[in-house]
Design an enzyme around this catalytic site. Structure first.
Site, PDB file in Angstrom:
ATOM      1  N   GLY A 356      67.002 -46.206  40.689  1.00 48.35           N
ATOM      2  CA  GLY A 356      64.947 -45.302  40.909  1.00 48.35           C
ATOM      3  C   GLY A 356      64.581 -44.280  39.882  1.00 48.35           C
ATOM      4  N   SER A 680      52.374 -58.814  40.120  1.00 48.68           N
ATOM      5  CA  SER A 680      50.831 -58.199  41.019  1.00 48.68           C
ATOM      6  C   SER A 680      50.236 -57.680  40.690  1.00 48.68           C
ATOM      7  CB  SER A 680      51.949 -57.013  41.644  1.00 48.68           C
ATOM      8  OG  SER A 680      52.288 -55.744  40.672  1.00 48.68           O
ATOM      9  N   LYS A 723      53.945 -48.083  44.981  1.00 51.86           N
ATOM     10  CA  LYS A 723      52.853 -47.921  44.523  1.00 51.86           C
ATOM     11  C   LYS A 723      51.479 -47.408  45.568  1.00 51.86           C
ATOM     12  CE  LYS A 723      53.331 -52.551  42.882  1.00 51.86           C
ATOM     13  NZ  LYS A 723      53.131 -54.246  43.111  1.00 51.86           N
TER      14      LYS A 723
END
Ligand SMILES: Nc1ncnc2c1ncn2[C@@H]1O[C@H](COP(=O)(O)OP(=O)(O)OP(=O)(O)O)[C@@H](O)[C@H]1O
Ligand SMILES: [Mg+2]
Length: 805
Positions: A356, A680, A723
């Site tokens: 993370g 992306s 995001k």
């Protein structure tokens, strides 16, 4: 007493054969007479005129020499003194008087009577003789000096005579030469001849003595050196003994420690062996230090000491709750993991790996697990570790060698079952010094880690009971073999609300305490807290938030010290700048106007989600496409796909069919320091391009993410939660997402999701309809068709050659 030489033609005298010595005239010699026959001869002489004839026998070892075993030339001597010794022997002192030759010898049972003829020869003085005398004198002086057994003063005084005959005899008597040679001198009657013979002998002897001397000098030097070394060594030993008093006791102590350390059999043997070597070494030597260090390391790592494990799951749950807010899934997963470890005696478990963004509590979760299970906690950062030796140590043959980090950490833990956190596994790199991940693999593999081999320790060490936990920011750079052994638990960033809860429940209390503040000293209201979160931090985790809170606490602490213990400070959005300074982040997007060619994308990076703008400019040219901003291969391909899509839709976008031939296009993704990759950004680049080409601005309040295909389809992407959190932090409320990501919305915390207006799209046309300020009517009329083969190629900035035509 003077003998009339003319008359003394022959004389009858008692005679003694003597051994080992040749008597010369003028010479005083003591000797002891023992043989019975000799005593009788002596007594005869004493009764008469005390004169006796002495001649040397050929062989000293013969007791009763026959007449033919005695030299024919001898010396008539005067007995100066005689003393009868208690054992019947007689000690006499005689003085040589003149040489004589035996004429006849009567042997009456060993008692000799001899008829002898004295010999007198003289040399007439001459300059040659004088020269010879002085030469012999000086040679003899040298000889005496060199000779160690002659006393210089005495000897030189003795030969200070002028008369050549007497001089030669005196010198001859003092020469240290063989009996044969002496006898030869005695039988050389002519004084000058005798002198020159002596000169020859002296020459030779001096040479011999000189040689002796130099050899002796050398020998002496060697002896001295050896002696010196011996002496110094002895002294050193004495000093060492002095210093090392108690060394024996210390070694005994070491032995005891070794026996008590609970080492494995191998290690114990190794330690005893080393101890034995140590005993042989001088205590202060370099190698003994090396040896000692090694033993200290062997003793320092825990062999049997263990923390008592707590297996109470209820307690573990409690501890996890106490230490962390939220993270429900993770906590559950951890509890499951602990449950399995409890049930299975020898758990061949997977290694936990927390993944993370920074500051989301990976490390602190590890600490909690240690607390919950009653183990010690150690942490090793692998970021930048690039050498196998850092993990596994250096062999002891290297100067200054040490064990690797794993063993060092075990020493630090002091128990053999700690929680061992390996931070930043993905940042480990590899170079020519060996692959650290291979070593790490061995550490983490339960099949192998019970016999982990550190190069320095050089004995197997059991890591089996260690509870390893890895942490990483991303997984894709973790070596696959390692990743394979890990159970990945993903921690995502926190929402603003979660952050504020964490701050209120944990960070604030923690920082107040470490600043030494009491509760009433500082109040931070909710608005101030969210101002801190929004305007002073922009992060996925809470690390900077904690830092800012610490900042406030320190400032307040200063005030308390200045103004008194009872001071009460209220921090509000109005005065927060007094504590944290000017705003670090403001809602910059709100101030911006929509621009042509500027599209906002959502990216997922190591530090969590990020908004990333894409800029495109178009200028007259020849069809060059330039991409800048440290874009990876995949992102460059996305740009190409976007370009192809646009060319296929040129008609609908109101562009000439060969618009690209007359222009150069430059796509730039700022924040150049961050390497960017992944597909992306596809729809963002396409939007930016479309805007630049059509001159229609992109809406400033819209962010997007999604992969684009050549046909303009929009494909799903990962990292949705990160995001969206990033977009939320940036104040964006409209987002365009791939339709296929709709299912991920379940992961998005409700308070965040409801703030957004989300457009799920399937094709690029739909993106443009939402993102551009003005809709392009033609786009809705026709679905995208098969693309035209692309002629555009992405180019490196440095490569300015056109690739078209
Ligand atoms: N859910 C949470 N509840 C309470 N405190 C938290 C939580 N998440 C993080 N913290 C606190 O935030 C701080 C930073 O967390 P930590 O150091 O564990 O981050 P990390 O994930 O290890 O970051 P990095 O990747 O940079 O090592 C710690 O003080 C930790 O206690
Ligand atoms: Mg950490």
């Amino acid at each position: 007493m003077l003998i009339n030489r003319e008359k003394a033609e022959t004389r009858r005298l008692p005679m003694l054969p003597i051994r080992d010595v040749v008597i010369f005239p003028y010479m005083m010699t003591p000797f002891v007479v023992g043989r019975e026959s000799s005593v009788r001869a002596l007594e005869d002489a004493l009764a008469a005129d005390k004169k006796i004839f002495l001649a040397t026998q050929h062989d000293a070892s013969v007791d009763d020499p026959k007449p033919n075993e005695i030299f024919q030339v001898g010396t008539i001597v005067q007995i100066v003194q005689s003393v009868k010794l208690p054992d019947g022997n007689i000690k006499v002192l005689v003085e040589g008087q003149e040489r004589a030759r035996i004429v006849s010898l009567n042997d009456e049972e060993g008692y000799f009577r001899a008829v002898v003829r004295p010999i007198h020869q003289k040399t007439e003085p001459s300059p040659q003789l004088e020269a010879l005398v002085s030469r012999v004198n000086s040679l003899f002086e040298q000889y005496v000096k060199l000779s160690q057994s002659l006393n210089y003063e005495v000897t030189i005084a003795a030969v200070r005579v002028e008369e050549p005959g007497k001089l030669s005899d005196t010198i001859a008597a003092n020469l240290q030469i063989g009996i044969e040679e002496k006898q030869e001198l005695l039988e050389t009657f002519e004084p000058a001849e005798r002198l020159s013979r002596i000169a020859d002998i002296l020459d030779l002897e001096i040479e011999k003595l000189n040689m002796d001397r130099s050899i002796q000098g050398r020998v002496k030097k060697q002896m001295e050196r050896a002696q010196r070394e011996y002496y110094l060594n002895e002294k050193l030993k004495a000093i060492q003994k002095e210093l090392g008093r108690g060394e024996k006791a210390e070694l005994d102590e070491l032995k005891k420690k070794i026996d008590a350390a609970g080492m494995t059999k191998d290690a114990h043997e190794k330690a005893l062996q080393e101890l034995k070597r140590l005993e042989m070494m001088p205590p202060m030597s370099a190698e003994s230090t090396v040896s000692r260090n090694y033993l200290e390391w062997l003793l320092a790592v825990p062999w049997k000491k263990k923390s008592k494990e707590i297996r109470d799951l209820a307690r573990a749950e409690q501890v996890l709750e106490q230490d962390h807010y939220g993270l429900e899934k993770i906590k559950e997963r951890i509890l499951e993991y602990l449950a399995v470890r409890n049930l299975v005696k020898e758990p061949r478990g997977q290694i936990l790996c927390f993944v993370g963004p920074p500051g989301v509590g990976k490390t602190s979760l590890g600490m909690s697990i240690a607390r919950a299970t009653g183990r010690k906690f150690v942490r090793l950062s692998l970021g930048g570790v690039r050498d196998e030796a850092e993990i596994r140590g250096h062999r002891r043959t290297y100067i200054g060698a040490l064990p690797g980090q794993i063993i060092q950490m075990m020493k630090k833990a002091g128990t053999k079952n700690p929680v061992f956190m390996l931070d930043e596994v993905e940042k480990m790199s590899m170079d020519f010094r060996g692959d650290p991940s291979a070593a790490l693999l061995e550490v983490l593999d339960p099949e192998q880690n019970h016999m982990f081999m550190d190069h320095y320790l050089d004995v197997e060490y059991d890591l089996y009971q260690v509870f390893f936990i890895c942490t990483a920011n991303v997984t894709h750079t973790i070596p696959p073999a390692l990743l394979d052994r890990m159970e990945v638990l993903r921690l995502s960033g926190y929402t603003e609300q979660e952050k504020s809860e964490i701050a209120k429940r944990f960070l604030f209390k923690k920082q107040m305490k470490s600043a030494g503040l009491r509760e009433e000293n500082l109040r931070l209201n909710d608005e101030a807290l969210s101002a801190t979160i929004q305007n002073y931090t922009r992060e996925a985790g809470v690390r900077n938030l904690e830092r800012e809170i610490a900042n406030i606490c320190r400032k307040v602490a200063r005030k308390v010290v200045k103004e008194g213990r009872d001071l009460q400070v209220r921090v509000t959005p109005e005065n927060i700048a007094d504590y944290l300074g000017i705003l670090k982040f403001r809602d910059t997007l709100a101030e911006k106007t929509s621009e042509v060619g500027l599209a906002i994308g959502l990216a997922w990076t190591e530090v969590g989600g990020q908004i990333l703008t894409t800029e495109t400019t178009v200028m007259d040219g020849k069809g060059r496409l330039t991409l800048t901003g440290k874009l990876g291969d995949v992102m460059q391909e996305s740009a190409q796909a976007a370009m192809s899509y646009l060319r296929s839709r040129s008609h609908e976008l109101g562009l000439d069919r060969d618009f690209y031939r007359r222009m150069d296009i430059h796509v730039h993704v700022p924040e150049g320091a961050i390497p960017k990759d992944g597909p992306s950004a596809g729809i963002t680049i396409a939007t930016s391009l479309a805007s630049a080409l059509t001159k229609i601005p992109v809406r400033k309040d819209v962010a997007m993410t999604g992969e684009i295909t050549l046909r303009g389809k929009v494909l799903p992407i990962g990292g949705m939660k990160e995001k969206l959190l990033a977009a939320h932090r940036a104040g964006i409320r409209t987002v365009i997402l791939p339709k296929d990501n709709e299912k991920d919305m379940a992961d998005i915390p409700e308070p965040i999701r409801k703030d957004f207006q989300i457009h799920f799209v399937e094709i690029m046309d739909q993106v443009l309809q939402v993102a551009l300020e003005r809709p392009i009517g033609a786009l809705t009329e026709r679905p995208p068709e098969a693309p035209i083969a692309t002629e555009f190629k992405p180019e490196d900035v440095s490569d300015q050659e056109s690739l078209t035509h």
